[in-house]
Enzyme design. Structure first.
Site, PDB file in Angstrom:
ATOM      1  N   ARG A  24       0.829  -1.213   0.000  1.00 10.04           N
ATOM      2  CA  ARG A  24       0.000   0.000   0.000  1.00 10.04           C
ATOM      3  C   ARG A  24       0.861   1.261   0.000  1.00 10.04           C
ATOM      4  O   ARG A  24       0.530   2.252  -0.663  1.00 10.04           O
ATOM      5  CB  ARG A  24      -0.962  -0.033   1.192  1.00 10.04           C
ATOM      6  CG  ARG A  24      -2.090  -1.083   0.978  1.00 10.04           C
ATOM      7  CD  ARG A  24      -2.684  -1.562   2.258  1.00 10.04           C
ATOM      8  NE  ARG A  24      -3.870  -2.397   2.105  1.00 10.04           N
ATOM      9  CZ  ARG A  24      -3.855  -3.727   1.893  1.00 10.04           C
ATOM     10  NH1 ARG A  24      -2.695  -4.376   1.803  1.00 10.04           N
ATOM     11  NH2 ARG A  24      -4.981  -4.410   1.777  1.00 10.04           N
ATOM     12  N   SER A 165     -12.827 -10.214   2.491  1.00  8.86           N
ATOM     13  CA  SER A 165     -11.557 -10.040   1.784  1.00  8.86           C
ATOM     14  C   SER A 165     -11.117  -8.587   1.771  1.00  8.86           C
ATOM     15  O   SER A 165     -11.769  -7.725   1.194  1.00  8.86           O
ATOM     16  CB  SER A 165     -11.681 -10.546   0.344  1.00  8.86           C
ATOM     17  OG  SER A 165     -10.592 -10.081  -0.421  1.00  8.86           O
ATOM     18  N   ASP A 320      -3.951 -15.639   7.370  1.00  6.43           N
ATOM     19  CA  ASP A 320      -2.697 -16.159   6.801  1.00  6.43           C
ATOM     20  C   ASP A 320      -1.935 -17.049   7.775  1.00  6.43           C
ATOM     21  O   ASP A 320      -0.888 -17.592   7.423  1.00  6.43           O
ATOM     22  CB  ASP A 320      -1.796 -14.995   6.373  1.00  6.43           C
ATOM     23  CG  ASP A 320      -2.375 -14.248   5.180  1.00  6.43           C
ATOM     24  OD1 ASP A 320      -3.168 -14.841   4.416  1.00  6.43           O
ATOM     25  OD2 ASP A 320      -2.034 -13.059   5.002  1.00  6.43           O
ATOM     26  N   ARG A 351      -4.519 -24.266   0.961  1.00  6.37           N
ATOM     27  CA  ARG A 351      -3.760 -24.448   2.208  1.00  6.37           C
ATOM     28  C   ARG A 351      -4.351 -25.499   3.130  1.00  6.37           C
ATOM     29  O   ARG A 351      -3.629 -26.134   3.896  1.00  6.37           O
ATOM     30  CB  ARG A 351      -3.637 -23.111   2.951  1.00  6.37           C
ATOM     31  CG  ARG A 351      -2.650 -22.206   2.290  1.00  6.37           C
ATOM     32  CD  ARG A 351      -2.392 -20.931   3.058  1.00  6.37           C
ATOM     33  NE  ARG A 351      -1.341 -20.190   2.374  1.00  6.37           N
ATOM     34  CZ  ARG A 351      -1.150 -18.889   2.469  1.00  6.37           C
ATOM     35  NH1 ARG A 351      -1.940 -18.165   3.249  1.00  6.37           N
ATOM     36  NH2 ARG A 351      -0.166 -18.305   1.822  1.00  6.37           N
TER      37      ARG A 351
HETATM   38  C1  S3P Z   1      -4.226  -9.196   2.155  1.00 11.66           C
HETATM   39  C2  S3P Z   1      -5.474  -9.714   2.378  1.00 11.66           C
HETATM   40  C3  S3P Z   1      -5.731 -11.151   2.611  1.00 11.66           C
HETATM   41  C4  S3P Z   1      -4.455 -11.902   2.956  1.00 11.66           C
HETATM   42  C5  S3P Z   1      -3.313 -11.531   2.063  1.00 11.66           C
HETATM   43  C6  S3P Z   1      -3.009 -10.051   2.154  1.00 11.66           C
HETATM   44  C7  S3P Z   1      -4.083  -7.743   1.929  1.00 11.66           C
HETATM   45  O1  S3P Z   1      -6.270 -11.712   1.442  1.00 11.66           O
HETATM   46  O2  S3P Z   1      -4.669 -13.293   2.884  1.00 11.66           O
HETATM   47  O3  S3P Z   1      -2.143 -12.250   2.402  1.00 11.66           O
HETATM   48  O4  S3P Z   1      -2.945  -7.227   1.987  1.00 11.66           O
HETATM   49  O5  S3P Z   1      -5.097  -7.078   1.703  1.00 11.66           O
HETATM   50  P1  S3P Z   1      -7.863 -11.743   1.143  1.00 11.66           P
HETATM   51  O6  S3P Z   1      -8.304 -10.379   0.836  1.00 11.66           O
HETATM   52  O7  S3P Z   1      -7.975 -12.656  -0.056  1.00 11.66           O
HETATM   53  O8  S3P Z   1      -8.475 -12.330   2.361  1.00 11.66           O
END
Ligand code: S3P
Length: 438
Positions: A24, A165, A320, A351
């Site tokens: 970001r 998500s 994660d 996973r």
């Molecule tokens: C992330 C969001 C998560 C996470 C990924 C990083 C992010 O994914 O599993 O490692 O930086 O926004 P999801 O949005 O698919 O849950």
């Protein structure tokens, strides 16, 4: 790579910068007006793919030193059309967030990735972005390679996330930066909020509203330039990376390690709550803030862990960390039940399946359901002695190397290369603490 029994883990280790926040920082710095300076940036392959893509779209992103970067952004709406396909490697976060960013610009970009990323669903971002006016061409089932063209006028939408998500939430918000008026994303379960926090830091109006049904609405006002923050962005150490040495120290007798400056955003710290409930001896010292995120120094001592039921509501805050939690559960006394894990099936690998198969091969007693994993530990380390398929998944690779530090027989992984996506210093750091990874 082969991981053999460690004696015990001792010492201090410096965990690299948070992957989510690093992506970001580069994206927003590359979009903002002015100069953004970043320290503690994770220089893993995933984040470097983000830097490269931002460069290909006209942003100046320069490495000044280790983890020290600066960006001169293009200004809102100023991304230029990349001349070649954007190669995203293994990185789902780069891909989904950048698709959102491109969809908010009247340009066309093609995204490609490795075999793992090319299996992952992009339909979840295509759907809301199509409603905002973007046009897509993708492989059957919304898979990479994928081409997106952003419209001249972006429509603002109200979108309720069908899956928990942060990547989908962020993609809609990043496209919404260029939409007229207010874009709203509603989430039923709170996911990581680094996009909201950092956009505010760049001067964007982001409001969070608690809805009557318990969900949250995130409102973003579009068509306002991002302004480079005056102060340096300092990226906290990644709690998801710290999880590997933390679990290794917990399961190896006689261990005590210190990890400084670990990010403990409540929407990321679910693993730590879970480990404490399992009886882990972890203390959180020097609690403070860095870059708007809570951080602390962790002292971790080996502990006898017990099995627990992981509350479903906690899943998004440790999404994660289930692979490494499964390793801890395999060494704990009693049964650990993990549910509502359907999202684990669409990460860098499936996973749920990779952990269940790998742990079984190491002698762990378990049951896998459609979206659940139940592990029966007997309070001692499993046998080990298997070669594990890592399936281009860094967290599967690191989890089994952690397991190998305590099993009777060494654990081998068929491919250590994916570790470079998020934690390039992992093997050296673990061996410095006392692990035996070759
Ligand atoms: C992330 C969001 C998560 C996470 C990924 C990083 C992010 O994914 O599993 O490692 O930086 O926004 P999801 O949005 O698919 O849950």
């Amino acid at each position: 790579m082969k991981s053999s029994k460690a004696q015990k883990l001792n010492g201090n280790a410096s965990i690299p910068g948070d992957k989510s926040i690093s992506h970001r920082a580069l994206m927003f710095g590359g979009l903002a007006v002015g100069r953004t300076e970043i320290k503690g940036l994770l220089e893993g392959e995933d984040v470097l793919h983000t830097a490269e893509a931002m460069r290909a779209m006209g942003a100046e992103t320069t490495r000044l030193g280790e983890g020290h970067w600066e960006c001169h952004g293009v200004g809102l709406g100023g991304l230029k059309e990349p001349e070649t396909a954007l190669e995203m490697g293994n990185s789902g976060t780069s891909t989904r967030l950048l698709i959102g960013l491109v969809a908010g610009h009247p340009v066309t970009a093609t995204f490609t990735g490795d075999a793992s990323l090319s299996k992952r669903p992009m339909g979840r971002v295509m759907k809301p972005l199509e409603q905002m006016g973007a046009v897509f061409a993708a492989r059957e089932g919304g898979k990479l390679p994928l081409t997106v063209t952003g419209p001249k006028d972006i429509l603002n939408i109200d979108y309720r996330l069908p899956v928990a998500s942060a990547q989908v939430k962020s993609a809609v918000m990043l496209c919404g930066l260029n939409a007229r008026g207010r874009t709203t994303v509603i989430e039923d379960k709170p996911t990581r909020d680094h996009t909201e926090n950092m956009l505010r830091h760049f001067g964007i109006e982001v409001e969070v509203e608690d809805l009557e049904d318990g969900a949250q609405a995130i409102h973003l006002m579009g068509q306002k330039d991002l302004v480079a923050p005056k102060e340096i962005i300092t990226v906290p150490a990644d709690p998801s990376s710290a999880a590997f040495p933390v679990v290794a120290a917990l399961i190896n007798q006689g261990s005590e390690i210190t990890l400084s400056g670990i990010g403990l955003n409540p929407r990321r710290a679910g693993l730590y709550d879970t480990l404490l409930e399992m009886g882990a001896e972890i203390t959180f010292e020097n609690k403070r803030e860095e870059g708007g995120e809570p951080i602390a120094d962790l002292i971790v001592r080996s502990s006898s862990l017990k099995g627990i039921d992981v509350p479903e509501a906690r899943v998004p805050s440790m999404i994660d960390e289930f692979p490494v939690l499964a390793v801890a559960a395999s060494c704990a006394n009693g049964t650990t039940r993990m549910r509502a894990l359907e999202e684990l099936r669409v990460k860098e690998s499936d996973r749920l399946l990779m952990m269940a198969e790998g742990l079984k091969a190491c002698g762990v007693e378990l049951e896998m359901g459609e979206d659940s994993l139940t592990i029966h530990g007997n309070g001692r380390a499993p046998r080990g002695g298997a070669t594990i398929k890592t399936a281009l998944d860094h967290r599967i690779a690191m989890s089994f190397l952690v397991l190998g530090s305590v099993t009777d027989e060494p654990v081998t992984i068929d491919d250590g290369a994916p570790i470079k996506t998020s934690f390039p210093s992992f093997v050296q750091l673990m061996n410095n603490l006392g692990a035996a990874i070759e």
